[in-house]
Design a protein around this motif. Structure first.
Motif, PDB file in Angstrom:
ATOM      1  N   GLU A   5       0.839  -1.328  -0.054  1.00 16.28           N
ATOM      2  CA  GLU A   5       0.027  -0.010   0.032  1.00 16.28           C
ATOM      3  C   GLU A   5       0.764   1.125  -0.065  1.00 16.28           C
ATOM      4  N   PRO A  50     -10.105  -2.337  -4.639  1.00 20.00           N
ATOM      5  CA  PRO A  50      -8.707  -2.889  -3.870  1.00 20.00           C
ATOM      6  C   PRO A  50      -7.971  -3.749  -4.796  1.00 20.00           C
ATOM      7  N   TYR A  51      -6.730  -3.285  -4.478  1.00 16.44           N
ATOM      8  CA  TYR A  51      -5.563  -4.018  -5.185  1.00 16.44           C
ATOM      9  C   TYR A  51      -5.597  -5.567  -5.501  1.00 16.44           C
TER      10      TYR A  51
END
Length: 172
Positions: A125, A144-145
């Motif tokens: 992050e 979201p990644y």
């Protein structure tokens, strides 16, 4: 929902993970796969074409290997040339507002390397903050990644799981 997957891998043909992810999405009528290094081997980006592609899609996916704690160089060049003032941000730069942005990346290192007490000393992050700031600036909703750690040593079985999970994330 129409999704544009911008694949940015300088050695795409050698990448088991990125190729397998693309194969999993290939043939889906709502997904456009766009390989930047394949489209621009000379790195001369057609800005008008790229902006048109962005306008035609609701979700944008940046798919890339995590490259020296960042994106591959062509993605950075693409951002600099395509996401321009007055088009993507600033006065009248609202063309991407409300679109979704998904970052999908592979790393060579295991997940444990991306911790404060790990080899890289920072979390994923933290490394991805510049892309988060870009998303904020251009008005996209950052999803979201999706991260596949340990890509260099991934087993065939885990690669299949990763491909299915990736497709599920991209298409949801």
């Amino acid at each position: 929902m129409k999704t544009l997957v911008i694949v940015v891998h300088p050695n795409y043909e050698l990448s088991r993970v990125n190729k397998r992810w693309v194969q999993e999405l290939d043939g889906n009528l709502n997904v456009t796969i766009h390989n930047l290094y394949g489209s621009y081997p000379d790195e001369q980006i057609d800005v008008e074409r790229e902006q048109k592609l962005l306008l035609e899609h609701d979700r944008i996916v940046f798919q890339f290997p995590f490259y020296w704690y960042s994106t591959p160089p062509l993605l950075k060049k693409w951002e600099d040339q395509v996401l321009t003032y007055g088009w993507a941000y600033g006065i009248d730069g609202v063309n991407l507002h409300g679109k979704e942005l998904l970052l999908a990346l592979s790393t060579g290192s295991p997940k444990e390397s991306y911790q404060h007490d790990g080899m890289n000393k920072y979390t994923m992050e933290e490394f991805l903050r510049p892309l988060e700031a870009t998303s904020n600036l251009i008005g996209t909703k950052l999803l979201p990644y999706f991260v596949q750690h340990g890509a260099m040593a991934i087993s065939d079985e885990d690669l299949e799981i990763s491909a299915r999970e990736y497709a599920k994330t991209v298409l949801s």
